[in-house]
Structures are given as C-alpha cells and as structure tokens.
Design an enzyme around this catalytic site. Structure first.
Site, PDB file in Angstrom:
ATOM      1  N   GLY B  87       0.792  -1.219   0.000  1.00 39.50           N
ATOM      2  CA  GLY B  87       0.000   0.000   0.000  1.00 39.50           C
ATOM      3  C   GLY B  87       0.824   1.269   0.000  1.00 39.50           C
ATOM      4  O   GLY B  87       0.297   2.352  -0.209  1.00 39.50           O
ATOM      5  N   CYS B 296     -27.013  -9.377 -17.050  1.00 33.21           N
ATOM      6  CA  CYS B 296     -26.381  -9.118 -18.344  1.00 33.21           C
ATOM      7  C   CYS B 296     -27.360  -9.498 -19.459  1.00 33.21           C
ATOM      8  O   CYS B 296     -27.963 -10.570 -19.434  1.00 33.21           O
ATOM      9  CB  CYS B 296     -25.097  -9.928 -18.474  1.00 33.21           C
ATOM     10  SG  CYS B 296     -24.350  -9.812 -20.114  1.00 33.21           S
ATOM     11  N   CYS B 299     -25.439 -12.589 -21.579  1.00 32.63           N
ATOM     12  CA  CYS B 299     -25.184 -13.895 -20.994  1.00 32.63           C
ATOM     13  C   CYS B 299     -26.052 -14.180 -19.776  1.00 32.63           C
ATOM     14  O   CYS B 299     -26.002 -15.280 -19.233  1.00 32.63           O
ATOM     15  CB  CYS B 299     -23.709 -14.050 -20.639  1.00 32.63           C
ATOM     16  SG  CYS B 299     -23.230 -13.134 -19.164  1.00 32.63           S
ATOM     17  N   CYS B 321     -22.077  -7.409 -19.566  1.00 35.23           N
ATOM     18  CA  CYS B 321     -20.898  -7.587 -18.716  1.00 35.23           C
ATOM     19  C   CYS B 321     -19.786  -6.683 -19.222  1.00 35.23           C
ATOM     20  O   CYS B 321     -19.529  -6.627 -20.427  1.00 35.23           O
ATOM     21  CB  CYS B 321     -20.399  -9.023 -18.780  1.00 35.23           C
ATOM     22  SG  CYS B 321     -21.508 -10.221 -18.055  1.00 35.23           S
ATOM     23  N   CYS B 327     -18.113 -12.811 -20.204  1.00 35.83           N
ATOM     24  CA  CYS B 327     -19.398 -12.877 -20.905  1.00 35.83           C
ATOM     25  C   CYS B 327     -19.327 -13.919 -22.038  1.00 35.83           C
ATOM     26  O   CYS B 327     -20.236 -14.728 -22.219  1.00 35.83           O
ATOM     27  CB  CYS B 327     -19.735 -11.492 -21.457  1.00 35.83           C
ATOM     28  SG  CYS B 327     -21.467 -11.262 -21.875  1.00 35.83           S
TER      29      CYS B 327
END
Lengths: 273, 343
Positions: B87, B296, B299, B321, B327
């Site tokens: 980080g 979606c 899909c 997606c 997808c």
C-alpha cells in the site's frame, strides 16, 4: 505554600495540582539570522487563564505564537505543556506526538479563516474533521456534534451543508472557532481573531469568545494589536517590543497604569471616540 | 552472466517474504537460491533465462519488452519495495513511453519489468479485451517482447488492466498490473505532496473520512463509486485505481500479486498475495459493493459488473458484462440473456 507544593510533587508526581501551570515557557528565543524574532520570553499560563500578547507590527508577537504552537522551531528555550501523562517539553516530543497534541489538546485560530478552514468542504465537514481525525467513525454522531457546535457559535443548523465560501467573514471566523473547539482542547492559540472584521461583528465575536472561554474553562493565548480586544478577553497581558517582553501584568493594571514608556505610548495611541 | 540475472537488485531472501505468491515475487529476483521459475533454467540447459532476451533483442528492433535492462532493474527494485510495504507508494524514475500519459504508461512500465519470454499476456481496458487501449498495449508487447497473448483470464500469467478486476478468480500464478492515473488518495483533499506524505507516514487519515462525510451529507449515501479508498493491512490508505467499488472486495485476500503503476505521477505500489484490504466507511453507513441492478443482456449473469449501452435515440439501452471474456465464456457455455439471441 510553595514548599508544600514542592513536597507534594516530590511524593506523588502523578497527582495534578489545581494550580500547576498548563503551559510553562522558559526563555524562548527565535532568531532570523542575525535579527531577533523574539528573545528570552518566559511566562506561565494556568488552566482557565487568558493571556493577551500585544505590541506593534514586527514586535515578535506572531513569531512567539508560532513558536509556541509548534509552527516554527525556536532556537532556544523550553515550552512545557501539562499533557495527560504529565508535563512534557513540546520541543522534545516526537513529531507524531506533537501533531496528535495539535489536533487534540491544542487549537489554533488563524487571523484569516481561509487559512484555518477547508474551503471546499461543507461547514459540517469542517467541524467534523477533528472528530474524524480523533477516530470518530459514526456519521450520525459526528453530524449531531457538528449541529451542536454550529449552534454554539450562532450558525443556523440549516447552513451545515453549505461551504464556508458561502459564508460571510464573521461566520467563517465563527465556523473556524467551532471547528477548533469541537474536540474540547485545553489550550487555544488565537492570532488576531477579530482582524478584518467590522466593529459590530467584532463585538459579537468577542462576546461569543468570552462566553465560550468562561463556559469551557479554556486557556487562551491571544495575539492582537487591538487593546480593546484584550481589555475584554484577557486576564493577563504581555506587551512586546522589538522581540522582547517589556511589561507584563494583570490586564487592567497594565492598561490603566502602564509603567514602561512603550506601553504608555501604546495605550495613549488608542483613539477615543 | 545473462541479461536478466544482472537485473537482480539486492539479495532479497524470497523465503523471508511474508506472503504467498513467491513464484511471482521470485521472477523479480530470478537467480536467488532455491527459487526458479518453473522450467526456466533446467529446460534450457546451460542457457540462462536471459538467453532468449538477448536473441529477441538481436532479432527485433527493441530490447525485450521495450525498456532497457537498467530501467527494468530500477522498476523491479521499486516493485520489490512496494511488495515489502503493502500500500505504500514507492517513487520511481518513470520513463517516457511511446504513448500519452493517461493511457497506461505506468502500467506498461510495470508490465515490461515483470515480463519474461514465457509469459502469456492479457490486457483489458474497462474489462474489455477489444478496446483501443487494450488492443494497443497488447500489440505493443507482441511487437517488443514477442510474448504470447490471450483473452482468456485463466490462461494469462500477466494481466494488465485499466479500471477493472476480471470476474474470474485469479490464481497464485498470475500478476495483475493496474494502470493508475492518480496514486495519491488524499490528492484532492490535501494539495501539498509534502503534507500527504507526512499524513501517510503518521497515519493521519481523518481527512479521508471527511470526503466520505461530504458524500453522505450531499447525497445521503457514500456516492463514491470508483477509486474507492481502501486501507491495506490496517496501515496505509490506498487508491485502488479507478476500479468500480464493486471490485473492491476482490482486492482483499487475492491469491495473485497485484501491482499498481502510475507513470505520470511516478509511483508504484503493490498488494502482495493474500493481503487484507478494507474499504473505508462509517459505522452507520457501511461499505456496499454496488452494480447496476440488472442481469447481463447477453449472458444473463446476475453477479458481474455491467456496462450500460445506449442502443438508440428512443431510450433503448442494454446492460452487458464489462468483462468481455467472462461474458463470452458464459455464452459459449450456453447461458443466454434477454437480448442474447439477437446479438
């Protein structure tokens, strides 16, 4: 009396005596090269006491305040603050400790509220910042406290989501005071808090400050060139000239019976309306 | 001495690395004892892993993966430091790349420093493999590094991404490289770099919550929906790059090594595998990973992050997606969404 206290301190150093100074300054000196910023300043500040520092421009009063508040590093001297874990020299603290002190036990009110506020953040966010810095993580509680403090400095609660840029100068200064006092500091530094405000707004702000200082039992060091301000607020007065303290004493005493030639000049220079 | 092994910077003991994913970290220091990339040195007999690089450099117009070896060495050094301090933003001497700032110069440099000839590279932009940015960067490495490329998430060993984390779960053999425009999460709250560094050093993160407070005060909820600030291992507050906050939970406990490169801002930071990453929030306004409230249309997936696509001027729209590979795999497996038949 003195002997008695000395003994108590010796035997139980952790017991806080009621008249132990909150801030003890010993021969504080700051030089700018060969020139003197302030020299050999010593004083004690007791809990609940308001100390005024007056003097003309360039007399070193702002330098002194910056040294005390840790914005400038003094060249010599000691600044001993009575922290929760006993008196400690602020200069010898580590930076994390000093910064923690700055945002918990200390507060600094700038002359220009723009220096002390976050202009892009709403009034509520400004007041809440110190709370969040201290670890508050409950939105509702932070907001309640912000509303409470805006009320105390006479800002309407429906202005809480407005940015400071939408506020008048007087309101900005009051907001800055609320933002500083919200974490319950014990020592407040004020640098010309009424500078740049017109007289009626000044009067209301002084009224407000006086009420807050009395209610919260704050210790305040206030720097100003306005003798009326110290007359209203300060218990004790320090007069500075050329970086040195030329006279100090109770406010009324110094203003009504000035001893040093410069203080006499200062007092007689005030226009009588 | 091979080119790549010369790039080893300092004797980092990979065993001492606190986390898993040692294989990924080891490639940054490939000639350490006991750590070899699978099938690297043995398979090639006396040829070190750098041999191909030299050949590639001779056959092509560019050094392997465009950057010169000294630059890659410098970047790897920054990456190792970033991995060691999760980080924390490590400054590095970002080079000019043959693309404009904002197009992933940081991510490209990190990818270049990580690539080995055996790698399989996948590049996505907003989840898609076929957008300009993704296509350009994929071609860039095809040309300069001659690495294999793929669109399938699970086949890739290095994935460079802009603004998304793939839907498919990542594995310990993968590196995810993020393109980061502004690495400093406190930037728009505190303009001074000296001050923000100090705030990171002293863990003064109250200001970050002021931003979230402002969100709730103005919108009634935390309206930050991307680049949502996170706290890494309870220490550094980090900008996860502009991924949607839907992806934030995937940052945490991820088996893959996650590297973040900001080219213009000259910063690299990292999340080693299985790092705890926590999204900042308030007790009474907890963090929620949000997405469009639809399935979606191609899909039918209900659990993937969706893009809204305007289809005509009469208010027609569809949700698809954003992860095109996810997808496609679902459609190939026979899942069909609301408009899947027509498309």
């Amino acid at each position: 009396m003195t002997l008695h206290h000395a003994q108590q301190t010796e035997f139980s150093p952790n017991i806080r005596l009621p008249d132990q100074p909150l801030l003890k300054v010993e021969s504080l000196t700051k030089r700018y090269g060969l020139r003197i910023g302030c020299a050999d300043v010593s004083f004690d500040l007791f809990p609940g006491e308001v100390l005024g520092i007056v003097g003309e421009s360039g007399s070193g009063k702002s330098t002194l305040l910056s040294c005390l508040a840790g914005h400038l590093a003094p060249d010599e001297g000691r600044v001993i603050f009575d922290t929760a874990s006993g008196p400690r020299d602020v200069r010898e603290m580590t930076e994390p400790d000093r910064r923690r002190l700055l945002r918990s036990d200390w507060a600094y009110v700038h002359q220009n509220p723009r220096d002390g506020l976050r202009m892009g953040v709403s009034a509520g966010g400004n007041v809440g910042e110190r709370l969040m810095a201290a670890g508050a993580r409950h939105y509702g509680a932070i907001r309640d406290k912000a509303v409470d403090w805006l009320g105390r400095v006479e800002i309407a609660a429906d202005r809480i989501d407005d940015r400071p840029s939408a506020f008048s100068g007087g309101m900005q200064q009051r907001l800055q005071i609320a933002r500083n006092l919200v974490t319950g500091p014990r020592l407040v530094f004020m640098d010309e808090p009424t500078g740049g405000l017109d007289v009626s707004v000044q009067a209301r702000l002084l009224d407000l400050l006086r009420g807050l200082v009395r209610d919260l039992g704050l210790s305040v060091i206030i720097v100003t060139h306005d003798l009326a301000v110290v007359r209203l607020l300060a218990d004790r007065l320090m007069v500075m000239k050329g970086g040195r303290v030329v006279e100090q004493g109770l406010t009324d005493q110094v203003l009504d019976d000035p001893q040093h030639a410069y203080t006499q000049l200062l007092v007689s220079s005030v226009l009588q309306v | 001495m091979s080119a790549l092994s010369q790039t080893v910077v300092r004797p980092v003991d990979p065993v001492a690395q606190p986390r898993h994913g040692a294989q990924d970290i080891a490639r940054l220091a490939p000639d350490q004892k006991g750590i070899k990339r699978e099938g690297a040195a043995e398979d090639h007999g006396k040829r070190g892993p750098g041999q191909e690089i030299v050949e590639a450099a001779h056959s092509g117009e560019y050094n392997f993966a465009y950057l010169d070896e000294q630059t890659k060495r410098m970047i790897r050094r920054a990456i190792l430091k970033a991995v060691a301090v999760p980080g924390y933003q490590v400054p590095f001497a970002s080079r000019e790349m043959p693309m404009p700032y904002g197009w992933g110069t940081g991510g490209v440099q990190v990818t270049a420093a990580c690539l080995v000839p055996e790698d399989v590279l996948k590049v996505i932009d907003q989840g898609a493999d076929d957008t300009t940015n993704a296509v350009s960067i994929r071609k860039f490495f095809q040309r300069t590094a001659q690495v294999a490329t793929t669109e399938a998430t699970e086949k890739a060993s290095v994935i460079q991404t802009r603004h998304r984390i793939p839907e498919a779960a990542l594995t310990k053999d993968q590196i995810l490289v993020y393109q980061v425009p502004i690495p400093e999460p406190l930037r728009f709250l505190e303009p001074r770099e000296t001050e923000t560094r100090k705030m990171h050093a002293l863990e003064e993160y109250g200001l970050m919550h002021v931003k979230l407070y402002e969100d709730i005060a103005r919108h009634g909820q935390i309206a930050t929906s991307y680049a949502y600030p996170v706290k890494v291992e309870g220490r550094y507050v980090m900008d996860p790059s502009p991924i949607p906050k839907f992806d934030n939970p995937k940052l945490s406990d991820c088996p893959a090594l996650q590297l973040f490169g900001a080219g213009r801002e000259q910063r690299i930071y990292a999340l080693p595998p299985f790092t705890k990453v926590q999204s900042l929030d308030f007790e009474d306004h907890p963090f929620t990973a949000s997405k469009a409230d639809h399935d979606c249309d191609l899909c039918g997936a209900s659990d993937s992050y969706l893009d809204e696509v305007i289809t005509d001027d009469q208010g027609g729209r569809m949700f698809v997606c954003s992860d095109t590979d996810f997808c496609r795999c679902r459609r190939e497996a026979g899942h069909i969404g609301r408009l899947g038949g027509e498309a």
